[in-house]
Design a protein around this motif. Sequence first.
Motif, PDB file in Angstrom:
ATOM      1  N   UNK A 191      14.356  88.140 -23.359  1.00 59.46           N
ATOM      2  CA  UNK A 191      14.775  87.416 -22.159  1.00 59.46           C
ATOM      3  C   UNK A 191      14.182  88.079 -20.927  1.00 59.46           C
ATOM      4  N   UNK A 193      14.515  88.078 -16.822  1.00 56.56           N
ATOM      5  CA  UNK A 193      15.441  87.620 -15.792  1.00 56.56           C
ATOM      6  C   UNK A 193      14.989  88.085 -14.413  1.00 56.56           C
ATOM      7  N   UNK A 197      19.741  87.830 -11.259  1.00 57.55           N
ATOM      8  CA  UNK A 197      20.374  87.901 -12.566  1.00 57.55           C
ATOM      9  C   UNK A 197      20.363  86.550 -13.276  1.00 57.55           C
ATOM     10  N   UNK A 199      18.325  83.882 -15.659  1.00 57.49           N
ATOM     11  CA  UNK A 199      17.292  83.899 -16.676  1.00 57.49           C
ATOM     12  C   UNK A 199      16.100  83.080 -16.205  1.00 57.49           C
ATOM     13  N   UNK A 201      12.974  82.977 -18.110  1.00 61.89           N
ATOM     14  CA  UNK A 201      12.397  82.387 -19.315  1.00 61.89           C
ATOM     15  C   UNK A 201      12.678  83.333 -20.485  1.00 61.89           C
TER      16      UNK A 201
ATOM     17  N   UNK B  48      23.286  85.489 -19.548  1.00 60.35           N
ATOM     18  CA  UNK B  48      22.384  84.701 -18.704  1.00 60.35           C
ATOM     19  C   UNK B  48      22.678  83.228 -18.940  1.00 60.35           C
ATOM     20  N   UNK B 149      11.152  76.111 -19.640  1.00 56.89           N
ATOM     21  CA  UNK B 149       9.886  76.825 -19.616  1.00 56.89           C
ATOM     22  C   UNK B 149       9.994  78.026 -20.548  1.00 56.89           C
ATOM     23  N   UNK B 154      12.883  79.159 -28.301  1.00 53.80           N
ATOM     24  CA  UNK B 154      13.766  79.548 -27.214  1.00 53.80           C
ATOM     25  C   UNK B 154      14.230  78.316 -26.441  1.00 53.80           C
TER      26      UNK B 154
END
Lengths: 947, 195
Positions: A191, A193, A197, A199, A201, B48, B149, B154
């Motif tokens: 991840x 970020x 904070x 995300x 991608x 997240x 993206x 994912x």
Amino acid sequence: MQGWVTLALLLSLGVKRSLAQNGLGEPRGLTLNPDLPAQTLSLAWQSDSTLFDLEIFHTEFMNVVLNATVEVQADPVTGLHSWTWHSPLPLECTSHSVRIRARNQQSVSQWSPLQTIPGWDIPEKSYMFPEDKMIPVGSNMTFCCIVNEKEDFKEIKYGRQEMKATRLSRRSYAITVTNQPASDNTGTNVICSSQKFQMLTGTVVFVGYPPGDEGLVCETRDLASAECSWKKGRDTHLRIKQSLTNYTLNGRDCLEANERKTWCSSKMWEENWTLEARNPLGTVQLTDSAQLTDRVHLLAPVNVAAVKVEAWSATLQWSWSVAAYKKLEMVCQLRLFAHELSSTRNYDGPGLSSVVLEGLWPDVDYTVTLRCGSKHSFWKWGDESAPYRIHTKMDRPDALDVWMWMDSSNTGHVFWKPLSVRKSHGALNGYEVSQSSAEEDGRNTVSLPPGNFSYPILLNNSSDVTVAVAARNPAGLSQPSTVTTPAYRADSQLSVSELLGTNGSFVLSWEPNVSASSGYVVEWFPTGCTGLCPIDWKKLPESDRSFTVNSVYTTTACSLCAPLLISDSLVAGVRYTVSVYSLYTSAPTLLQRWQGYSQEMIPSQSVSELSLNQTGSDVLLSWKATEMKQQRGFIRGYTIYLASAAHLDLIANITDPAVQSYRVKGLTLSSYKFVVKAYTSAGEDAGATVAIKMEMDTADMLFVGILVPLGIMFCCIILFSIFFYKKREWVKKAFYPEIPGPKVSGDWSSPRGPLDVKPSPHSLVHIVKNPEWDFTKEGLFPVPEEEEESENDNMEVDTDSDEPALLRYYNQVVGDGSHSNQVSDSSASSTASMGSTQTEITYAGIQSPSSSQGAYSGGGYRPQMQSVTGPAEPQIEFEADFQDDGLNAGYKPQCSWQLDSPEAENFSGSLGSPTSVTSSQFLIPESSEEKPQPSNTWFHNFLSGKS
Amino acid sequence: MEGAADSDTPVPERSAADRAAALARLLHRDCTRLLELYKEREDFLSQHAPGGERLVTLALCPEAPSTAEQVGHVRSALRRCMELLECLIVREVEEMGEELQGEYESLRKTVKDRLGHLLHSTGALLENGEGGCPPSPPMQCIQGQDEVEASDSFAAKIWTYKVLLELIHWTDSASQTLHVFHTEKHGQQQQQQLL
């Protein structure tokens, strides 16, 4: 200025010329061909040289990622030099630039122009590379995150682990993960970020193992096709469809195989088999080779059925689902289950489809299963058939085991043992008992229900009776078992040997008897039993001469050697009578008889009727043995103990059980308790107790009880008399000292000392030496205890005080009682002055104040004052007294009297007298009428040696 | 004891709207639990929260509609959620196979079944098709996935998360709307009985 420019041009031309002169031309036509999934960059160029310097940069920061010299030959066809570089970083992460130059030892050509492949950090989007990669466990990999134009990069996480990122370009950041562990089912998430904070991608990496399958084995089930199976090896950790393992068998796809199904089939048998397991991370090949006949794995027989069922046998049939089996030489294993016992039987033959089961038992439920295999080159047992149930028919019972036991000369019982399931061959309906004798014709037959196992026999005359017993079930009657009445022999008629048990059993042996043509019978029963006793017996062949009666189980008999063990209920602690009979065609004959315990125990009851009889200083103990039932073992003797408070002292051990008395000699006058215990080989019983108190004879009692104390008393009197006579001076001084007379002037002029006054018998005079109170009491000595006690009886004395409780002078100074007992209040004080009937004397007469003043400076006798009532007040009172003493030394009348004192009435004449004083001295009365006078005089004379 | 007392008391027959509302509440709890299970599997989602566009939006319905129209509105959204859930199941089975049979997979099937029941129940409530939004255009399973993206795997995870969020949102809306619908219907019936 023009000259400098000219020089510079000349120098540059000179350098170019020198480079051109070394013969190395600059590589031409450099092209870059990236393979993004493979992370490789292929370079191609033209040049006459074979040695080249290569430089690869991350374009934006011009960081050199490769600086190498490589030797590359030109392709003979195209004339192109080509070289491939594997990038540790996905090529999308940032732009890469390449330049190349030719080299010949130390000479180099000029660099080719930079060729660049653009990265994905140019478009305004977020990306992460590589995407959905599958890699082996332990690999290293670099991931990069391209952040959006408007975002600020914060971190990259690999799973839950925050990684340290390096910047590749303005928008591209990279992490390198080493030794990656296996992923979870859905891969490992990476991840990226932002500072907010959020995300940006992410990507997924699948880390796993190549296939680990092993152990390929192929076999045939139908003698034509093949089924190959293998074992799943290590988990690949790859779950997504693209990463699953694919299998091929001899090059053909094996679609039925997957992670759980590890087998594959082929329509035709091939002698060599190759299985290839492949996933994105690797391939494994498994091989097997065998002849078809060596790998026959038969299917299960079908339609198993019993076509003919008898009492002792059954015929079983089945069929095969594969026609080719009919010609196969096979071996079949049949497994029988009955009563939780199982047995296996093997049968063989070509295309086996039926067998006859011999050796079955009547009226038994059997469950049968069947499996077969190839007889030649046996590979493995085939599948097992479904269980099939068979119930065999009934048959006539076996003959009964019969014995006759006589409990008197003309009465007895015939016994038979119940038949086991194996011997009854069907549920029994009952028994038939027939009786015959030589003197009577015909047989008397009686039918008994199945629960009976004995029948009473009554002999009307002296002839033998033969009894035949047979068992009946629905299939018929068993062979009759006959027995002839043996002659009755009571134990008393025989010399019965003692039989010792060994490990809970009896081991018997006897001399062979030539007349025992039909063998022997060993019979045992509890000794002393009458009527329907638990008789047990065992018939032995004539060759046997030994036997072991055991409480465990029956084994086989053996002639001359191994003893026979039979299943009986030999109870520990019970005496058994064991007999051996020889069997003839006629009545059995008793050969030998024993009595014994299979296992001895301690007696359950103590000896009975324990008594004792005293004769002088001896005691005779006598008792009787317990009954045989309670002995629980052969009595080996008795032990006699003398019981004390805590333990038993052994005083005798009688090893002859017939002796049932014991004399204990030489006992003194005291109480005794004796314990008598019987013992077997297992130990002593709890013991019986008897007690006795030894008594004297009458003459002894007179002597000891009367004359001896009298004699002792006389001796003591004589000794005391002599002693006191010899020590009379000391005794006089100690107990009766000389008391000087009082000294007063004139008529009162007796010398200072004890007042010679005539006291009332219960008066007390306190002589005060010093008007000042002396708290230290130095120079005082204590009043004798008797006197003190008499005072304390009537005065509240602070016995806890550290000061001496009561200190006075004899002949000189007598402390004031009220001040010796400072805590006493006025009433107590006055009570003390009046209450004493022993030592206190109240004077009614008048004493001269002057003589008192002469005797004591400022002091003299002080009358008792009204004392204070509280503990804090004596001080005040004391000070007041002191002042008074200073001003008015001399006698003072008592201010008040405690009229409620019981003694007050007796001295009403002296009460209220202004000269009333108390004294604690010994005062010698003048009158002979005083009570102490006579004894005092006698004792004084005695001590003085006067008559 | 409490239960025993409840069982003794006569329970009035529940109306179809009441039953549908109860089913929606139950489904909402199932969907919430399903998301929890998914976040246990993909734990990065707990730290997240992905942003982005909503997957189910119904802009064609008139504003401030009646309760019946709102029920129809919610039903349309649930129908779209159902399509998304079916896509999700197909994609996950295709990718992971049917070997994984944990709590997540079991509850995923339960949600699908109950959502079908809820659609049927709400459809029966709207006897005359009142309040129904115009039928949505047929949905492609990949819808919304390309907006993420990221790599395919994912992006699929983010998309699954969004689908589960939509399920939670619309089942909650359904339970509330159906409760109001039931209350209104009940009031109307009582008024009719009084008249």
